[in-house]
Design an enzyme around this catalytic site. Structure first.
Site, PDB file in Angstrom:
ATOM      1  N   GLU A 109       0.792  -1.235   0.000  1.00  0.00           N
ATOM      2  CA  GLU A 109       0.000   0.000   0.000  1.00  0.00           C
ATOM      3  C   GLU A 109       0.825   1.287   0.000  1.00  0.00           C
ATOM      4  O   GLU A 109       0.515   2.216  -0.752  1.00  0.00           O
ATOM      5  CB  GLU A 109      -0.997   0.006   1.163  1.00  0.00           C
ATOM      6  CG  GLU A 109      -2.207  -0.912   0.956  1.00  0.00           C
ATOM      7  CD  GLU A 109      -1.930  -2.369   1.235  1.00  0.00           C
ATOM      8  OE1 GLU A 109      -0.825  -2.679   1.715  1.00  0.00           O
ATOM      9  OE2 GLU A 109      -2.815  -3.203   0.990  1.00  0.00           O
ATOM     10  N   HIS A 142     -11.814  -3.923   8.982  1.00  0.00           N
ATOM     11  CA  HIS A 142     -12.350  -3.815   7.621  1.00  0.00           C
ATOM     12  C   HIS A 142     -13.727  -3.142   7.611  1.00  0.00           C
ATOM     13  O   HIS A 142     -14.514  -3.369   6.701  1.00  0.00           O
ATOM     14  CB  HIS A 142     -12.509  -5.208   6.980  1.00  0.00           C
ATOM     15  CG  HIS A 142     -11.236  -5.756   6.376  1.00  0.00           C
ATOM     16  ND1 HIS A 142     -10.117  -6.006   7.105  1.00  0.00           N
ATOM     17  CD2 HIS A 142     -10.926  -6.104   5.105  1.00  0.00           C
ATOM     18  CE1 HIS A 142      -9.164  -6.507   6.312  1.00  0.00           C
ATOM     19  NE2 HIS A 142      -9.635  -6.564   5.091  1.00  0.00           N
TER      20      HIS A 142
HETATM   21  C1  LIG Z   1      -2.783  -4.357   4.112  1.00  0.00           C
HETATM   22  C2  LIG Z   1      -3.793  -5.161   3.388  1.00  0.00           C
HETATM   23  N1  LIG Z   1      -3.880  -5.063   2.060  1.00  0.00           N
HETATM   24  C3  LIG Z   1      -4.793  -5.771   1.387  1.00  0.00           C
HETATM   25  C4  LIG Z   1      -5.665  -6.577   2.043  1.00  0.00           C
HETATM   26  C5  LIG Z   1      -6.724  -7.348   1.276  1.00  0.00           C
HETATM   27  N2  LIG Z   1      -6.333  -8.745   1.250  1.00  0.00           N
HETATM   28  C6  LIG Z   1      -6.750  -9.601   2.184  1.00  0.00           C
HETATM   29  S1  LIG Z   1      -6.075 -11.081   2.019  1.00  0.00           S
HETATM   30  C7  LIG Z   1      -5.240 -10.626   0.650  1.00  0.00           C
HETATM   31  C8  LIG Z   1      -4.372 -11.604  -0.054  1.00  0.00           C
HETATM   32  C9  LIG Z   1      -3.330 -12.100   0.868  1.00  0.00           C
HETATM   33  O1  LIG Z   1      -2.584 -13.054   0.239  1.00  0.00           O
HETATM   34  P1  LIG Z   1      -1.573 -13.924   1.049  1.00  0.00           P
HETATM   35  O2  LIG Z   1      -0.775 -13.038   1.943  1.00  0.00           O
HETATM   36  O3  LIG Z   1      -0.841 -14.754   0.096  1.00  0.00           O
HETATM   37  O4  LIG Z   1      -2.477 -14.804   1.992  1.00  0.00           O
HETATM   38  P2  LIG Z   1      -3.534 -15.910   1.529  1.00  0.00           P
HETATM   39  O5  LIG Z   1      -4.846 -15.216   1.419  1.00  0.00           O
HETATM   40  O6  LIG Z   1      -3.097 -16.487   0.262  1.00  0.00           O
HETATM   41  O7  LIG Z   1      -3.537 -16.890   2.635  1.00  0.00           O
HETATM   42  C10 LIG Z   1      -5.486  -9.303   0.348  1.00  0.00           C
HETATM   43  C11 LIG Z   1      -4.916  -8.567  -0.783  1.00  0.00           C
HETATM   44  C12 LIG Z   1      -5.553  -6.644   3.438  1.00  0.00           C
HETATM   45  N3  LIG Z   1      -6.378  -7.393   4.175  1.00  0.00           N
HETATM   46  N4  LIG Z   1      -4.606  -5.944   4.093  1.00  0.00           N
END
Ligand SMILES: Cc1ncc(C[n+]2csc(CCOP(=O)(O)OP(=O)(O)O)c2C)c(N)n1
Ligand SMILES: [Mg+2]
Lengths: 352, 329
Positions: free
Chosen positions: B60, B129
């Site tokens: 971000e 959120h």
């Molecule tokens: C700081 C932040 N940016 C974006 C999000 C939205 N978001 C939630 S989960 C996710 C993907 C995360 O991917 P990963 O770290 O690989 O975890 P996974 O869901 O695959 O377990 C995103 C973009 C968030 N919750 N927090």
């Protein structure tokens, strides 16, 4: 130190045997079944919201690492943390109640799936901010180091968090101060709809940790014994003041959250990914070596099904948190609670 | 006229701006192939290609920082922050960089970027959120702030935001994306910086914005059945803030409620209340009442979440009590 373990050996520094594998299988199966029940809870409309992230396909990371943690150790997880918490010994009923937003849950229905925590088990909290839980292990590691009891602190996070700057600030501090800390990246290949290749050109994730002076390894998550072997080595190192990093390669079997049907990936991708199933891999390995018969495993599976069915009943029969609890725990127990808007308005309108 | 959702009106604004101006581009997480976490940018990647709809890693501060640099370099970035709850992570780039560059550098250059994001409750999405963090933005000189409540404004305010010389934070409400309205996009709306009077009445003024406009309107309809006539002012933009319109109606009516979903303390509602008290003191029959979110985090529990922010019933109840005093005063 950089090493990529992809072999399927059963031996490790902790002397895992096939009896060990049965235990590991049971622990993974419990996670799998629990997550399936979380999906059911959502379908029944009894979950608090749809932001439920299942860890199906990632069980070996949870069991292989968290299974080696001991009392006094602490950890944080990302938003896909049900399996890790279960592997660390959580009560699945209280977890399910929390996921349903019930008073009986671990956090009295305030936290939910993405904010579950339990200080009793050293769970410093799941997190809905990608990377948000990572730096806490630096602080917890400082405390462990000062206590000198050999406790470690482990941060679990996804591949998505590999592109958050805070991870690098945290790893650098952990290395600089020789902290008893382990960073565990559960690389399920996706962050929402973004495949890891679309998020970074640096694919050898553990090499980033090496650059900061941590020990680092990448391991294939298909065989939980491999994960455990690497985790054991890194955890031993961490307890001795050498912080570590490990990446566990696996696959996110289903959509990101409950509403996501993964339209951005192909069926072949899913078939190939799901072939890395750590639960069926362990099951097959047990049957191959005839350590247990199909009927034994079936009995075990059935028992787990029953245990996890009961979590849904428990959650559904749970109670809504009392409205007054809304104002509780904003501050410490002896502090005044925030004044409700209604009370304030009553006070103002009563004045004249 | 055609029936269109708030989500599609936003998309149309992006589409139209991108079609008209090659310098406009979108940058953010899941904005391209995925189409946006809430589907706002769906189809734009296919239409304009990967060079103008940039999918980013989960980074971000760098997303917002890159938008700042691109804006300084002459482009028109529209960055997306998936949830306003992540704004803290970007606050240096937003508050110390984007907001201050024009001023610090003696007016040499501006940062004409838009940061689109969404906030608010309603999805059991929990404490990280579900927030309403507009006050963080409003508290920072140099940042403009728009929060559309209607489908028409989703379109027009976003178009206007993309024409501003300065950084605009544009906060959508996650509870409004599926709301539909018949919109004639060629019909005029108030200019940027002007509030809209959604309903006029002589007994009470409700000053509000974003989703609470709908709660206020629903409450006003109920109140009308009891003979209470309400003026509902939808601020549309919080910076610029249209105090002229607020003052005109407050001075005429003398009873005011400010309704906001954000936590009450030190929020937008507090600023509005202070200004109304200062500027309209002699016209007020009652103190300005703030009906806002409780000063607590949002729980994942459906019941606790629902009761943490103003509901239509609560707005109506407080309005009635405020006006009931009219007989005695
Ligand atoms: C700081 C932040 N940016 C974006 C999000 C939205 N978001 C939630 S989960 C996710 C993907 C995360 O991917 P990963 O770290 O690989 O975890 P996974 O869901 O695959 O377990 C995103 C973009 C968030 N919750 N927090
Ligand atoms: Mg991932």
């Amino acid at each position: 130190m950089a090493k990529s373990s992809t072999k399927n050996t059963a031996t490790g520094p902790i002397g895992t045997s096939n009896t060990g594998l049965i235990d590991l299988y049971r622990d993974m199966r419990r996670i799998r079944t629990f997550e399936e029940r979380v999906g059911e809870l959502f379908v029944r409309g009894a979950s608090a919201g749809s932001m439920l992230h299942l860890s199906i396909g990632e069980e070996s990371a949870a069991v292989g690492v968290a299974g080696l943690m001991r009392e006094g150790d602490t950890f944080t997880t990302h938003h896909r943390g049900h399996g890790i918490f279960l592997a660390r010994g959580a009560d699945p009923k209280r977890m399910m109640a929390e996921i349903a937003g019930r008073e009986e849950g671990y956090c009295h229905g305030k936290g939910g799936s993405m904010h579950i925590a339990d200080m009793g088990l050293g769970h410093l909290g799941a997190n809905a901010i990608v990377g948000g839980g990572i730096p806490a292990v630096v602080g917890a590691g400082l405390a462990s180091k000062r206590d000198g009891e050999g406790a470690i602190s482990v941060a679990f996070f996804g591949d998505g968090a590999m592109q958050q700057g805070i991870l690098y600030e945290s790893m650098n501090m952990a290395a600089l101060w020789d902290l008893p800390v382990l960073f565990v990246c559960i690389n399920n290949q996706y962050g929402m709809g973004t495949r890891i290749e679309q998020a970074t050109k640096g694919r050898h994730l553990h090499e980033r940790a090496l650059a900061f002076g941590l020990a680092g390894e990448t391991v294939d998550g298909r065989d939980v014994r491999d994960v455990q072997e690497v985790a054991a080595r890194l955890i031993d190192g961490a307890r001795a003041g050498q912080p570590g990093f490990m990446a566990v390669d696996c696959y996110r079997f289903f959509g990101h959250a409950r509403m996501d049907k993964s339209p951005y990936r192909t069926e072949e991708d899913e078939t190939e990914g799901r072939a890395k199933d750590p639960v069926s891999f362990a099951r097959d390995a047990i049957l191959d070596t005839e350590e247990a018969a199909e009927s034994d495993l079936k009995a075990m599976d059935d028992e787990i099904e029953k245990e996890m069915d009961a979590t849904i009943d428990f959650a559904v029969q749970g109670s809504e948190p009392p409205l007054a609890s809304m104002f509780r725990d904003v501050y410490g127990p002896d502090e005044p609670e925030p004044e409700p808007v209604r009370t304030r308005i009553d006070r103002i309108l009563a004045r004249d | 006229m055609s029936e269109i959702t708030y989500r599609d009106a936003l998309k149309k604004a992006l589409f139209d701006a991108m079609s008209e101006d090659d310098d406009v581009f979108i940058i953010g997480e899941e904005v391209g192939r995925y189409g946006g976490a809430y589907g706002v940018t769906k189809g734009l990647y296919e239409e304009f290609g990967a060079a103008r709809v940039l999918d980013t890693p989960i980074s971000e501060p760098a997303i917002v920082g890159a938008a700042v640099g691109a804006a300084m370099a002459g482009l028109r970035p529209v960055a997306e922050l998936m949830y306003v709850d992540f704004i803290g992570m970007t606050m240096d780039q937003l508050g110390n960089q984007a907001a201050k560059i024009r001023y610090m550098f003696g007016g040499q250059i501006g940062v004409p970027m838009v940061l689109r994001t969404q906030g608010g409750t309603g999805r059991s999405a929990g404490a990280q959120h579900s927030q309403s963090l507009e006050a963080y933005v409003m508290h920072t000189p140099g940042l403009r702030l728009a929060m559309p409540a209607t489908v028409a404004d989703a379109y027009h305010l976003l178009r206007d935001a993309m024409r501003q010389p300065d950084p605009v934070v544009f906060i959508e409400h996650k509870g409004l994306y599926t709301m539909k309205e018949d919109v004639d996009f060629s019909a005029s709306v108030p200019p940027w910086g002007k509030a809209a009077v959604r309903r006029e009445g002589d007994d009470l003024v409700i000053v509000t914005y974003s989703r609470q406009v709908h709660h206020a309107m629903a409450a006003a309809a109920e109140l009308a059945k009891k003979g209470i006539e309400t003026t509902v002012i939808d601020l549309r933009t919080l910076n610029p803030l249209d105090m002229d319109t607020v003052r005109d109606h407050v001075e005429r009516v003398g009873r005011v409620m400010v309704v906001a979903e954000e936590v009450m303390t030190a929020g937008v509602a507090a600023e509005l209340s202070a200004r109304i008290h200062e500027e309209c003191f002699d016209f007020l029959h009652e103190p300005v009442i703030r009906v806002a979110g409780e000063d607590i985090p949002i729980s994942v529990s459906v019941e606790l979440e629902r009761n943490s922010v103003p509901t239509t019933e609560f707005v109506r109840e407080v309005a009635e009590r405020l006006v009931a005093d009219r007989v005695h005063s």
